[in-house]
Write a protein that holds these residues in place. Structure first.
Motif, short mmCIF file in Angstrom:
data_model
loop_
_atom_site.label_atom_id
_atom_site.label_comp_id
_atom_site.label_asym_id
_atom_site.label_seq_id
_atom_site.Cartn_x
_atom_site.Cartn_y
_atom_site.Cartn_z
N ASP A 24 0.82 -1.21 0.00
CA ASP A 24 0.00 0.00 0.00
C ASP A 24 0.86 1.26 0.00
O ASP A 24 2.03 1.24 0.38
CB ASP A 24 -0.89 0.03 1.24
N ARG B 139 -5.13 4.49 2.37
CA ARG B 139 -4.03 3.83 1.67
C ARG B 139 -4.54 3.32 0.33
O ARG B 139 -5.69 2.89 0.22
CB ARG B 139 -3.47 2.69 2.51
N VAL B 140 -3.67 3.33 -0.67
CA VAL B 140 -4.06 2.87 -2.01
C VAL B 140 -2.99 1.95 -2.57
O VAL B 140 -1.81 2.02 -2.20
CB VAL B 140 -4.29 4.04 -2.98
N ASN B 141 -3.43 1.06 -3.46
CA ASN B 141 -2.51 0.36 -4.34
C ASN B 141 -3.17 0.31 -5.71
O ASN B 141 -4.11 1.06 -5.97
CB ASN B 141 -2.13 -1.03 -3.79
N THR C 190 -6.98 -1.32 -4.96
CA THR C 190 -7.80 -1.14 -3.75
C THR C 190 -7.53 0.22 -3.12
O THR C 190 -6.40 0.69 -3.10
CB THR C 190 -7.49 -2.24 -2.71
N ILE C 191 -8.61 0.82 -2.60
CA ILE C 191 -8.48 1.96 -1.70
C ILE C 191 -8.91 1.49 -0.32
O ILE C 191 -9.99 0.90 -0.16
CB ILE C 191 -9.35 3.14 -2.15
N ASP D 162 -12.65 -1.58 2.52
CA ASP D 162 -11.95 -1.49 1.24
C ASP D 162 -12.92 -1.28 0.09
O ASP D 162 -14.07 -1.71 0.12
CB ASP D 162 -11.17 -2.79 0.98
N ILE E 204 -6.82 1.75 -9.95
CA ILE E 204 -6.17 3.06 -9.78
C ILE E 204 -5.08 3.17 -10.84
O ILE E 204 -4.18 2.32 -10.92
CB ILE E 204 -5.57 3.22 -8.37
N TYR F 184 -7.52 11.72 -8.57
CA TYR F 184 -8.67 11.15 -7.88
C TYR F 184 -8.97 11.98 -6.64
O TYR F 184 -8.05 12.44 -5.95
CB TYR F 184 -8.41 9.71 -7.44
N VAL G 252 -10.67 11.75 -2.93
CA VAL G 252 -11.07 10.78 -1.92
C VAL G 252 -11.49 11.49 -0.64
O VAL G 252 -11.01 12.59 -0.33
CB VAL G 252 -9.97 9.75 -1.61
N LEU H 215 -15.12 8.09 -3.31
CA LEU H 215 -14.20 8.25 -4.43
C LEU H 215 -14.88 9.11 -5.47
O LEU H 215 -15.99 8.78 -5.93
CB LEU H 215 -13.81 6.90 -5.03
#
Length: 258
Positions: free
Chosen positions: A86, A105-107, A110-111, A126, A131, A137, A139, A154
C-alpha cells in the motif's frame, strides 16, 4: 451549513518549497521532511511525496480533533508509480489508551479507508477498483462517532461503509500526528497530493459533491464565481435583451411607447 463550519485545517499546498501553510489561519503548519518538492496539482501546486528520504509533510498534532469525535478528511491524489504493498496518502493519529490511526491507503486495485492501530493488524473498509498512474482522484473519509462508522468516497460517490472501532492491542508507542504522504507505520507513497482538508464533523453528500466540483476541485474558502459569463462592452452580465441593437433589462410601455 457553510463548508467552512468546523474546519480544523486546510492545505492548499500551493507553495513552491518549504513548509505547508494552513489556509484556515488555525496555525497548523506542516513541516516539510527531507525537502519534499511541489509540482502541478489539481489546483495550482500540490506536494510531491516520495518514498526516497522519505519526503512527506507532518505535524505533531491532531489538529484540534479528539479521538472518539466526528471527523472528515478530504483530498486529491495522483499516483506517480506503484511499489509493493500500500501507499499511505495521509494519516490522522491519536495518542491515548484508545489510540487509533485514521488513514487512506491505495494500491493498484484497492483503496483502504482505515481506522486501526499502529503496529497491529489494521481495521479498514476497502473499495476494489483500478487506480491508474497519472490520474487525479478525489477521496474522502468520514467517521461518525455515535455509530463508529467509517465511510469512504471516491470522486464524490460513496463506495464503502463499515463499523470500525479501532479496537486491538496497541503494538508500539503512539504519537499524536497528522501526516501527508506517510502514515504512523512509516508507509510511504509516490504521489502528488493536493487540497487536503480536515473537519471536526461529518460532511454531507452534497458538501462532498461541492468539493469535488465536477472533477475540478474547490479550494478554501470554497467560493466560486459563475461559469460561462457573457460580456457586453467588456462588462459581465447574465442575460441582456436588445431593442434595435441597444441593450435593455426591462422595457415598460405607455400607449405603445417604450
Amino acid at each position: 451549513m457553510a463548508l467552512t463550519t468546523d474546519i480544523k485545517a486546510y492545505y492548499k499546498l500551493d507553495e513552491s518549497s518549504g513548509n505547508a501553510a494552513d489556509a484556515t489561519g488555525n496555525g497548523n503548519t506542516l513541516t516539510n521532511n527531507n525537502t519534499a518538492l511541489y509540482g502541478p496539482g489539481i489546483i495550482n501546486n500540490g506536494v510531491v511525496a516520495t518514498s526516497v528520504g522519505p519526503q512527506y509533510l507532518s505535524i505533531g498534532s491532531t489538529l484540534g480533533i479528539s479521538d472518539g469525535t466526528d471527523f472528515t478528511i478530504t483530498g486529491w491524489f495522483n499516483i506517480a508509480s506503484f511499489a509493493t504493498g500500500d501507499q499511505a496518502l495521509w494519516d490522522l493519529g491519536f495518542t491515548a489508551t484508545s489510540y487509533t490511526q485514521n488513514a487512506i491507503r491505495v494500491n493498484g486495485s484497492t483503496i483502504k479507508y482505515d481506522r486501526g492501530r499502529r503496529c497491529v493488524a489494521k481495521q479498514h473498509v476497502d473499495y476494489s477498483t483500478t487506480i491508474n498512474t497519472g490520474t487525479w482522484y478525489f477521496v474522502c473519509q468520514t467517521f461518525t462517532a455515535s455509530s463508529s462508522t467509517v465511510k469512504g468516497f471516491l470522486n464524490a460517490s460513496e463506495v464503502a461503509s463499515s463499523v470500525l472501532s479501532g479496537i486491538g492491542s496497541n503494538g508500539c508507542a503512539p504519537t499524536a500526528h497528522f501526516f501527508i504522504g506517510q502514515d504512523g507505520d512509516f508507509t510511504n507513497c509516490n504521489a502528488t497530493i493536493d487540497e487536503v482538508g480536515v473537519w471536526n464533523r461529518v460532511l454531507t453528500g452534497p458538501e462532498i459533491t461541492q468539493l469535488y466540483n465536477g472533477g475540478a476541485g474547490l479550494q478554501y474558502p470554497f467560493t466560486a464565481g459563475p461559469t460561462n459569463v457573457k460580456t457586453w462592452n467588456g462588462l459581465a452580465f447574465a442575460s441582456v435583451k436588445t431593442i434595435n441593437g441597444l441593450a435593455t433589462g426591462s422595457i415598460k410601455t405607455v400607449n405603445g411607447l417604450g
